[in-house]
Design a protein around this motif. Sequence first.
Motif, PDB file in Angstrom:
ATOM      1  N   VAL A  68     -26.053 -33.663   4.469  1.00 10.50           N
ATOM      2  CA  VAL A  68     -26.456 -35.047   4.196  1.00 10.50           C
ATOM      3  C   VAL A  68     -26.505 -35.860   5.480  1.00 10.50           C
ATOM      4  O   VAL A  68     -27.446 -36.599   5.738  1.00 10.50           O
ATOM      5  N   ARG A  69     -25.485 -35.732   6.275  1.00  9.15           N
ATOM      6  CA  ARG A  69     -25.392 -36.374   7.578  1.00  9.15           C
ATOM      7  C   ARG A  69     -24.861 -35.346   8.563  1.00  9.15           C
ATOM      8  O   ARG A  69     -24.551 -34.224   8.183  1.00  9.15           O
ATOM      9  N   ARG A  70     -24.761 -35.738   9.799  1.00  7.71           N
ATOM     10  CA  ARG A  70     -24.333 -34.800  10.836  1.00  7.71           C
ATOM     11  C   ARG A  70     -22.969 -34.171  10.539  1.00  7.71           C
ATOM     12  O   ARG A  70     -22.726 -33.010  10.848  1.00  7.71           O
ATOM     13  N   HIS A  71     -22.073 -34.908   9.928  1.00  8.04           N
ATOM     14  CA  HIS A  71     -20.719 -34.435   9.679  1.00  8.04           C
ATOM     15  C   HIS A  71     -20.379 -34.325   8.193  1.00  8.04           C
ATOM     16  O   HIS A  71     -19.212 -34.138   7.846  1.00  8.04           O
ATOM     17  N   LEU A  72     -21.344 -34.431   7.306  1.00 12.94           N
ATOM     18  CA  LEU A  72     -21.074 -34.442   5.875  1.00 12.94           C
ATOM     19  C   LEU A  72     -22.059 -33.543   5.141  1.00 12.94           C
ATOM     20  O   LEU A  72     -23.271 -33.639   5.352  1.00 12.94           O
ATOM     21  N   SER A  73     -21.531 -32.678   4.285  1.00  9.37           N
ATOM     22  CA  SER A  73     -22.401 -31.830   3.471  1.00  9.37           C
ATOM     23  C   SER A  73     -21.792 -31.636   2.086  1.00  9.37           C
ATOM     24  O   SER A  73     -20.582 -31.743   1.893  1.00  9.37           O
ATOM     25  N   PHE A  74     -22.654 -31.358   1.115  1.00 10.86           N
ATOM     26  CA  PHE A  74     -22.270 -31.059  -0.257  1.00 10.86           C
ATOM     27  C   PHE A  74     -22.717 -29.640  -0.563  1.00 10.86           C
ATOM     28  O   PHE A  74     -23.710 -29.162  -0.016  1.00 10.86           O
ATOM     29  N   GLY A  75     -22.015 -28.987  -1.462  1.00 13.56           N
ATOM     30  CA  GLY A  75     -22.408 -27.628  -1.803  1.00 13.56           C
ATOM     31  C   GLY A  75     -21.972 -27.246  -3.197  1.00 13.56           C
ATOM     32  O   GLY A  75     -21.148 -27.897  -3.824  1.00 13.56           O
ATOM     33  N   ALA A  76     -22.571 -26.168  -3.687  1.00 15.50           N
ATOM     34  CA  ALA A  76     -22.217 -25.599  -4.981  1.00 15.50           C
ATOM     35  C   ALA A  76     -22.287 -24.088  -4.869  1.00 15.50           C
ATOM     36  O   ALA A  76     -23.070 -23.547  -4.091  1.00 15.50           O
ATOM     37  N   GLN A  77     -21.452 -23.435  -5.637  1.00 22.08           N
ATOM     38  CA  GLN A  77     -21.409 -21.981  -5.604  1.00 22.08           C
ATOM     39  C   GLN A  77     -21.207 -21.459  -7.017  1.00 22.08           C
ATOM     40  O   GLN A  77     -20.415 -22.007  -7.782  1.00 22.08           O
ATOM     41  N   PHE A  78     -21.926 -20.406  -7.356  1.00 22.29           N
ATOM     42  CA  PHE A  78     -21.769 -19.717  -8.623  1.00 22.29           C
ATOM     43  C   PHE A  78     -21.641 -18.236  -8.312  1.00 22.29           C
ATOM     44  O   PHE A  78     -22.424 -17.697  -7.534  1.00 22.29           O
ATOM     45  N   ARG A  79     -20.644 -17.591  -8.895  1.00 19.08           N
ATOM     46  CA  ARG A  79     -20.520 -16.158  -8.656  1.00 19.08           C
ATOM     47  C   ARG A  79     -19.924 -15.456  -9.868  1.00 19.08           C
ATOM     48  O   ARG A  79     -19.177 -16.035 -10.640  1.00 19.08           O
ATOM     49  N   TYR A  80     -20.284 -14.189  -9.994  1.00 23.51           N
ATOM     50  CA  TYR A  80     -19.826 -13.334 -11.080  1.00 23.51           C
ATOM     51  C   TYR A  80     -18.948 -12.254 -10.474  1.00 23.51           C
ATOM     52  O   TYR A  80     -19.404 -11.491  -9.633  1.00 23.51           O
ATOM     53  N   ASN A  81     -17.676 -12.200 -10.852  1.00 26.60           N
ATOM     54  CA  ASN A  81     -16.724 -11.233 -10.311  1.00 26.60           C
ATOM     55  C   ASN A  81     -16.593 -10.040 -11.245  1.00 26.60           C
ATOM     56  O   ASN A  81     -16.510 -10.211 -12.455  1.00 26.60           O
ATOM     57  N   VAL A  82     -16.530  -8.847 -10.659  1.00 24.97           N
ATOM     58  CA  VAL A  82     -16.354  -7.618 -11.421  1.00 24.97           C
ATOM     59  C   VAL A  82     -15.336  -6.751 -10.687  1.00 24.97           C
ATOM     60  O   VAL A  82     -15.383  -6.627  -9.466  1.00 24.97           O
ATOM     61  N   ARG A  83     -14.410  -6.135 -11.411  1.00 29.34           N
ATOM     62  CA  ARG A  83     -13.447  -5.210 -10.791  1.00 29.34           C
ATOM     63  C   ARG A  83     -14.147  -3.907 -10.444  1.00 29.34           C
ATOM     64  O   ARG A  83     -15.022  -3.441 -11.160  1.00 29.34           O
ATOM     65  N   PHE A  84     -13.754  -3.279  -9.320  1.00 29.66           N
ATOM     66  CA  PHE A  84     -14.351  -2.009  -8.894  1.00 29.66           C
ATOM     67  C   PHE A  84     -14.192  -0.928  -9.954  1.00 29.66           C
ATOM     68  O   PHE A  84     -15.068  -0.106 -10.151  1.00 29.66           O
ATOM     69  N   ALA A  85     -13.077  -0.917 -10.654  1.00 26.68           N
ATOM     70  CA  ALA A  85     -12.847   0.097 -11.682  1.00 26.68           C
ATOM     71  C   ALA A  85     -13.901   0.010 -12.788  1.00 26.68           C
ATOM     72  O   ALA A  85     -14.290   1.015 -13.369  1.00 26.68           O
ATOM     73  N   GLU A  86     -14.371  -1.191 -13.066  1.00 29.08           N
ATOM     74  CA  GLU A  86     -15.382  -1.364 -14.105  1.00 29.08           C
ATOM     75  C   GLU A  86     -16.765  -0.957 -13.615  1.00 29.08           C
ATOM     76  O   GLU A  86     -17.628  -0.585 -14.399  1.00 29.08           O
TER      77      GLU A  86
END
Length: 75
Positions: free
Chosen positions: A36-54
């Motif tokens: 947004v500005r030199r020192h300010l930003s906004f963000g969003a994150q979406f993630r799907y976690n899965v165990r290695f065993a699965e």
Amino acid sequence: MANGACDVGLKCNSARICDVTTIGEMYLGLAVDLLVRRHLSFGAQFRYNVRFAELKSLNLTPGYLLGTLRLTVRF
């Protein structure tokens, strides 16, 4: 647990006592950040976690979805 199994993050040893163990996970996701500005930003994150065993059995249903919003101030 009541059925004799260990809870998530625990593993039964030979004495049938639950010990703490590590669980490998993989996640797939998308993250977006907007400066947004030199020192300010906004963000969003979406993630799907899965165990290695699965992943070995190609069973992706016991994973979970994580969504986060963030505000970053840099200086």
